[in-house]
Design a protein around this motif. Sequence first.
Motif, PDB file in Angstrom:
ATOM      1  N   ASP A 123       0.809  -1.231   0.000  1.00 29.40           N
ATOM      2  CA  ASP A 123       0.000   0.000   0.000  1.00 29.40           C
ATOM      3  C   ASP A 123       0.837   1.273   0.000  1.00 29.40           C
ATOM      4  O   ASP A 123       0.288   2.379  -0.014  1.00 29.40           O
ATOM      5  CB  ASP A 123      -0.923   0.030   1.238  1.00 29.40           C
ATOM      6  N   GLY A 124       2.142   1.119   0.093  1.00 25.67           N
ATOM      7  CA  GLY A 124       3.001   2.305   0.058  1.00 25.67           C
ATOM      8  C   GLY A 124       3.141   2.988   1.401  1.00 25.67           C
ATOM      9  O   GLY A 124       3.650   4.109   1.494  1.00 25.67           O
ATOM     10  N   ASN A 125       2.693   2.332   2.474  1.00 29.48           N
ATOM     11  CA  ASN A 125       2.814   2.954   3.802  1.00 29.48           C
ATOM     12  C   ASN A 125       4.203   2.780   4.404  1.00 29.48           C
ATOM     13  O   ASN A 125       4.615   3.531   5.273  1.00 29.48           O
ATOM     14  CB  ASN A 125       1.781   2.357   4.771  1.00 29.48           C
ATOM     15  N   TRP A 126       4.894   1.728   3.990  1.00 27.64           N
ATOM     16  CA  TRP A 126       6.280   1.532   4.467  1.00 27.64           C
ATOM     17  C   TRP A 126       7.171   2.376   3.566  1.00 27.64           C
ATOM     18  O   TRP A 126       7.213   2.176   2.351  1.00 27.64           O
ATOM     19  CB  TRP A 126       6.657   0.051   4.362  1.00 27.64           C
ATOM     20  N   LYS A 127       7.855   3.322   4.165  1.00 29.10           N
ATOM     21  CA  LYS A 127       8.668   4.241   3.368  1.00 29.10           C
ATOM     22  C   LYS A 127      10.149   3.928   3.511  1.00 29.10           C
ATOM     23  O   LYS A 127      10.605   3.490   4.566  1.00 29.10           O
ATOM     24  CB  LYS A 127       8.448   5.689   3.834  1.00 29.10           C
ATOM     25  N   GLY A 128      10.872   4.207   2.456  1.00 32.85           N
ATOM     26  CA  GLY A 128      12.322   4.129   2.511  1.00 32.85           C
ATOM     27  C   GLY A 128      12.872   5.322   3.273  1.00 32.85           C
ATOM     28  O   GLY A 128      12.116   6.223   3.657  1.00 32.85           O
ATOM     29  N   TYR A 129      14.174   5.350   3.478  1.00 29.26           N
ATOM     30  CA  TYR A 129      14.743   6.388   4.356  1.00 29.26           C
ATOM     31  C   TYR A 129      14.627   7.796   3.801  1.00 29.26           C
ATOM     32  O   TYR A 129      14.745   8.771   4.536  1.00 29.26           O
ATOM     33  CB  TYR A 129      16.199   6.053   4.713  1.00 29.26           C
TER      34      TYR A 129
ATOM     35  N   THR B 265       8.217   5.382  -1.530  1.00 28.49           N
ATOM     36  CA  THR B 265       7.577   4.082  -1.322  1.00 28.49           C
ATOM     37  C   THR B 265       8.474   2.971  -1.869  1.00 28.49           C
ATOM     38  O   THR B 265       9.354   3.212  -2.696  1.00 28.49           O
ATOM     39  CB  THR B 265       6.197   4.010  -2.006  1.00 28.49           C
ATOM     40  N   ILE B 266       8.200   1.753  -1.397  1.00 29.52           N
ATOM     41  CA  ILE B 266       9.051   0.606  -1.766  1.00 29.52           C
ATOM     42  C   ILE B 266       8.597   0.017  -3.101  1.00 29.52           C
ATOM     43  O   ILE B 266       7.407  -0.209  -3.316  1.00 29.52           O
ATOM     44  CB  ILE B 266       8.997  -0.462  -0.645  1.00 29.52           C
ATOM     45  N   LYS B 267       9.574  -0.213  -3.957  1.00 29.70           N
ATOM     46  CA  LYS B 267       9.243  -0.788  -5.275  1.00 29.70           C
ATOM     47  C   LYS B 267       9.772  -2.214  -5.425  1.00 29.70           C
ATOM     48  O   LYS B 267       9.260  -2.994  -6.218  1.00 29.70           O
ATOM     49  CB  LYS B 267       9.878   0.064  -6.382  1.00 29.70           C
ATOM     50  N   THR B 268      10.836  -2.540  -4.677  1.00 31.67           N
ATOM     51  CA  THR B 268      11.512  -3.829  -4.905  1.00 31.67           C
ATOM     52  C   THR B 268      11.788  -4.549  -3.585  1.00 31.67           C
ATOM     53  O   THR B 268      12.210  -3.931  -2.611  1.00 31.67           O
ATOM     54  CB  THR B 268      12.872  -3.593  -5.626  1.00 31.67           C
ATOM     55  N   ILE B 269      11.544  -5.841  -3.589  1.00 33.02           N
ATOM     56  CA  ILE B 269      11.915  -6.697  -2.448  1.00 33.02           C
ATOM     57  C   ILE B 269      12.996  -7.660  -2.946  1.00 33.02           C
ATOM     58  O   ILE B 269      12.818  -8.326  -3.967  1.00 33.02           O
ATOM     59  CB  ILE B 269      10.705  -7.533  -1.964  1.00 33.02           C
TER      60      ILE B 269
ATOM     61  N   LYS C 243      17.113   0.406   9.273  1.00 34.94           N
ATOM     62  CA  LYS C 243      15.834  -0.105   9.799  1.00 34.94           C
ATOM     63  C   LYS C 243      14.696  -0.040   8.763  1.00 34.94           C
ATOM     64  O   LYS C 243      13.750  -0.803   8.822  1.00 34.94           O
ATOM     65  CB  LYS C 243      15.431   0.618  11.088  1.00 34.94           C
ATOM     66  N   ASN C 244      14.818   0.851   7.801  1.00 38.16           N
ATOM     67  CA  ASN C 244      13.773   0.948   6.767  1.00 38.16           C
ATOM     68  C   ASN C 244      13.990  -0.042   5.623  1.00 38.16           C
ATOM     69  O   ASN C 244      13.086  -0.262   4.830  1.00 38.16           O
ATOM     70  CB  ASN C 244      13.755   2.347   6.129  1.00 38.16           C
ATOM     71  N   HIS C 245      15.206  -0.619   5.548  1.00 37.84           N
ATOM     72  CA  HIS C 245      15.547  -1.370   4.331  1.00 37.84           C
ATOM     73  C   HIS C 245      16.037  -2.796   4.564  1.00 37.84           C
ATOM     74  O   HIS C 245      16.259  -3.512   3.601  1.00 37.84           O
ATOM     75  CB  HIS C 245      16.600  -0.587   3.525  1.00 37.84           C
ATOM     76  N   PHE C 246      16.230  -3.177   5.832  1.00 37.08           N
ATOM     77  CA  PHE C 246      16.699  -4.542   6.098  1.00 37.08           C
ATOM     78  C   PHE C 246      15.776  -5.227   7.095  1.00 37.08           C
ATOM     79  O   PHE C 246      15.562  -4.723   8.200  1.00 37.08           O
ATOM     80  CB  PHE C 246      18.134  -4.541   6.640  1.00 37.08           C
ATOM     81  N   VAL C 247      15.240  -6.358   6.684  1.00 37.79           N
ATOM     82  CA  VAL C 247      14.484  -7.199   7.616  1.00 37.79           C
ATOM     83  C   VAL C 247      15.069  -8.607   7.521  1.00 37.79           C
ATOM     84  O   VAL C 247      15.800  -8.914   6.576  1.00 37.79           O
ATOM     85  CB  VAL C 247      12.960  -7.203   7.328  1.00 37.79           C
ATOM     86  N   ALA C 248      14.767  -9.446   8.495  1.00 41.73           N
ATOM     87  CA  ALA C 248      15.338 -10.797   8.483  1.00 41.73           C
ATOM     88  C   ALA C 248      14.287 -11.823   8.878  1.00 41.73           C
ATOM     89  O   ALA C 248      13.338 -11.525   9.612  1.00 41.73           O
ATOM     90  CB  ALA C 248      16.521 -10.876   9.446  1.00 41.73           C
ATOM     91  N   VAL C 249      14.496 -13.028   8.371  1.00 38.68           N
ATOM     92  CA  VAL C 249      13.691 -14.183   8.763  1.00 38.68           C
ATOM     93  C   VAL C 249      14.678 -15.203   9.300  1.00 38.68           C
ATOM     94  O   VAL C 249      15.582 -15.637   8.577  1.00 38.68           O
ATOM     95  CB  VAL C 249      12.936 -14.774   7.554  1.00 38.68           C
TER      96      VAL C 249
END
Length: 518
Positions: free
Chosen positions: A129-135, A139-143, A229-235
């Motif tokens: 939805d574009g609510n998660w923003k980059g720094y 809005t985020i375009k690529t995962i 924190k806006n661009h790195f997540v982990a599983v």
Amino acid sequence: MSSIPKINPTSTNAWKALQTHFNKIKDVHLNDLFALDEGRVADFSLDWNDFYVDISKNRITKETRSLLLQLAEEVNLPQAISAQINGEAINETENRAVLHSALRDFGIMNPVVAETLQKMKTFSNNVIDGNWKGYTGKTIKTIVNIGIGGSNLGPRMVCEALHSYRNHIELRFISNVDGDFLAESLKTLDRETTIFVVVSKTFTTQETRTNAATVKQWFLDSAPSSAVKNHFVAVSANIDEVQNFGILEENIFPMWDWVGGRFSLWSAVGLSICCGVGYHHFEALLKGAHEMDIHFKTAPLSENIPVALGLISVWYNNFFACETEAVIPYAETLRELVPYLQQAIMESNGKSVDRNGASIKYQTGNIIWGATGANSQHAFFQLLHQGTKLIPAEFICFSESLHTLGEHHNILLANCLAQTEALMEGKDNPDEPFRNFVGNNPSTTLLIRKLTPKNLGSLLALYEHKLFVQGIVWNIYSYDQWGVELGKKLATKTLKAIQNKDTKGVANASTKALLKKL
Ligand SMILES: O=P(O)(O)OC[C@H]1O[C@](O)(CO)[C@@H](O)[C@@H]1O
């Protein structure tokens, strides 16, 4: 310790009877089996949900089937199915339960699983939805999914398979430690609009650690550290290591030791799937898999699809001495299915020690290979039709297409069905030996109504259960993978030799010579 009895299959009455039976029918042609039995198609097909599974083109008779079912009973397959689903530590060499099926059971969902699904839903909705923003506020375009093995193959395959359900988010997968590939990928990535999902159950895997560290370094080359924190997540199941790497706790999606890497796409490892097709489609995938779990758990052995396919595979592997099995999906978006199945099946059943610790004297683990039809018809089908090897094949096709585009789907389906017929029937050409087709090449056809997320879930769960059936018959532990450890250890030593330009610690003469040469 699990309650599954550890029985050598070759010691069962059914195995001995199958050997005698095999000697009787090994040369019988499928054409004769069809000619002799009008009811063959009805007897050798299984209808379930959107699946129609035609096993009639296999070199089996009613007697084969009943002996294979007797074998399943003698090795206590029903007890093994219950032990797995009830969460016994059936992965005994790692002392772990095997509960990937619990990840898709919305009826009795473990609270930590439900909580993680909710977190995945919120995250993916925010990205889409574009609510998660980059720094920089974009809005985020690529995962980008960074992971290898089960932390790559499952989500990569599903995202490709569900191509028609995709949204505007671009998905990329970085798995190999090949720096040339990574360097090229980085050239085309935009830091401000990309999220990197680092997926590693252990968070110790060398390839993933190296890729993630290089990507983070590249990111920080022109972004402030507060932007991580806006661009790195982990599983991961290793929260401490993820935090040491510099990913915030709130950006970590958990995994658990009772989910094996190659069975993990149903867990948070499927985060890129949620972002690419939306959480609702991911949930449909889980529900489809769960329906197959119920079928596997409750259907009588004689009507049980994973049991039927697993036993047929044992029949070819152990009696016809077939070493390989081809999988041919007639859907281009299933092109990643074979690599995915190669890990699922070969990492699971490539074992030569039984569950008693004894060396095995019969064949286990088939070699899985294949590619999409019709492409593969123009590549390796010559060998299937006229080669010297007997290769059982599984054909997967869909009655309905996702788009209406001229005659494409009819042509695709016609090719699929015609190939199974040609392989089976052959064609006598006594005067032209080069054009002679002996036929009698076995195949199973999985005709599925439509390539929906739900049906894909059922199909993947079917393969998971099929390999488990085989593992139980072969009396092996399907859920460990000790065989991949030795190479990993040696690579560490070899890397030191390369970095230090010193081969003193390397004993192997061939490796030493190669190192000197490079
Ligand atoms: O998710 P991890 O811990 O990085 O492991 C990746 C892969 O490595 C293996 O352990 C061995 O290749 C696989 O089973 C697993 O899927």
